[in-house]
Design an enzyme around this catalytic site. Structure first.
Site, PDB file in Angstrom:
ATOM      1  N   LYS A 137      -9.752 -24.128  27.187  1.00 50.77           N
ATOM      2  CA  LYS A 137     -10.052 -24.847  28.399  1.00 50.77           C
ATOM      3  C   LYS A 137     -11.200 -24.084  29.046  1.00 50.77           C
ATOM      4  O   LYS A 137     -11.201 -22.896  29.243  1.00 50.77           O
ATOM      5  CB  LYS A 137      -8.892 -24.612  29.252  1.00 50.77           C
ATOM      6  N   SER A 183     -37.333 -35.844  24.309  1.00 53.05           N
ATOM      7  CA  SER A 183     -35.938 -35.823  24.110  1.00 53.05           C
ATOM      8  C   SER A 183     -35.316 -37.462  24.781  1.00 53.05           C
ATOM      9  O   SER A 183     -35.573 -38.561  24.493  1.00 53.05           O
ATOM     10  CB  SER A 183     -35.381 -34.645  24.904  1.00 53.05           C
TER      11      SER A 183
END
Length: 325
Positions: free
Chosen positions: A178, A126
């Site tokens: 949010k 990765s």
């Protein structure tokens, strides 16, 4: 019998002699330390002063996060004429996408200034593989772990557990998305969809980076970018690395392809950490390095890096193997 005046004079002469030998002893000790330091530099090329021609070794280990000191060190390396070539030794499962992005950009600056080869010494998954992409050439051990091209974000959800415990958490937000997804509220499909858009776009950035840096077709890039890992032998056949071998193989490439003298000593380049990054592992690494236990020093340094990595936040380019019974 000597008078008091003669006794006092003798005491003063003796005190002056003692002071002289004390100073002489201190100076001798300083000279000995300096001489030993130069001798160690002669015996251990990794401690050579920066002014002598050398091949620089940069180690990328543990979790990768944004690292101002490492970025500054790489900028200095790119501008150091005595560093004739660079070996990037990688043993990392990755980390945050922003940390990997910063490291890749810094390594590209180094590679544009001087020959740079990556050596996968165990693991480049990765974000660790993103670091390898910053070099001009990638060498891997045959059994190293390579790949894990992908991005993830993980959010634990304890809403059901809180309900069983009779605990209710009130969330007052400006908009529904949010701070979503939330660990204390039921999973919201709209929040998952919004995060998935970010994941997909960042994944596309990663895949495009592989396509840009590796000699692969679009179909070949898609084939190796499903998140799985490969060993070094498989990575070579898939075009993720250029050669199999060890650090000597990387050095040989620097000489054969970039004209870097093979007999140059190797010097370890490490970032100067500020006090805020100093912990018990860093202290132990410093003490181990002073007494010559470089392997122990490297292990403790990785432990310090891992401790800082526990504060990961945001998107991850990180290999996290899962074992299920």
């Amino acid at each position: 019998m000597p008078s008091d005046a003669e006794y006092i004079a003798d005491r003063r002469r003796l005190r002056r002699k003692l002071s002289f030998w004390r100073v002489a002893g201190v100076l001798l000790a300083i000279v000995a330390v300096v001489a030993i330091g130069w001798r160690v530099a002669d015996l251990d090329p990794s401690r050579l002063p920066a002014g002598r021609d050398h091949v620089a070794r940069v180690s990328v280990g543990g979790l990768i996060t944004t690292d101002r000191e490492a970025a500054e060190m790489l900028r200095e390396l790119a501008e150091t004429d005595s560093a004739r070539g660079v070996i990037v030794s990688i043993d990392s499962p990755g980390g945050t996408t922003t940390g990997a992005e910063e490291l890749f950009a810094a390594l590209r600056d180094v590679a544009e200034a001087k020959p740079t080869v990556a050596f996968i010494d165990g693991l480049a998954a990765s974000g660790g593989y993103i670091a390898a992409l910053g070099a001009d050439h990638i060498v891997s051990r045959q059994t190293a772990i390579v790949g894990s091209i992908g991005v993830l974000i993980q959010v634990p959800n304890v809403a059901d557990l809180l309900e069983e415990l009779g605990i209710e958490v009130a969330e007052i937000k400006s908009t529904p998305l949010k701070a979503a997804p939330s660990a204390v509220s039921p999973i919201d499909p709209d929040a998952v969809e919004a995060i998935q858009v970010v994941i997909d776009d960042t994944y596309r950035w990663f895949v495009d980076l592989v396509g840009e840096r590796r000699p692969l077709s679009e179909v070949q890039v898609a084939r190796v970018s499903d998140g799985r890992v490969y060993n070094g032998r498989q990575a070579l056949s898939l075009g993720l690395v250029d050669a199999l071998g060890d650090e000597e193989t990387a050095i040989a490439w620097l000489e054969a392809e970039r004209g870097v003298p093979v007999d140059l000593p190797i010097r370890n380049w490490e970032p100067d950490r500020d006090d805020g990054a100093f912990d018990v592992f860093t202290a132990g690494a410093l003490a181990a390095r002073i007494v010559g236990f470089d392997d122990l020093a490297a292990t403790l340094a990785r432990a310090s890096s891992a401790r800082r990595g526990l504060q990961l936040d945001g998107l991850l380019a990180l290999w996290q193997p899962q074992i299920e019974n």
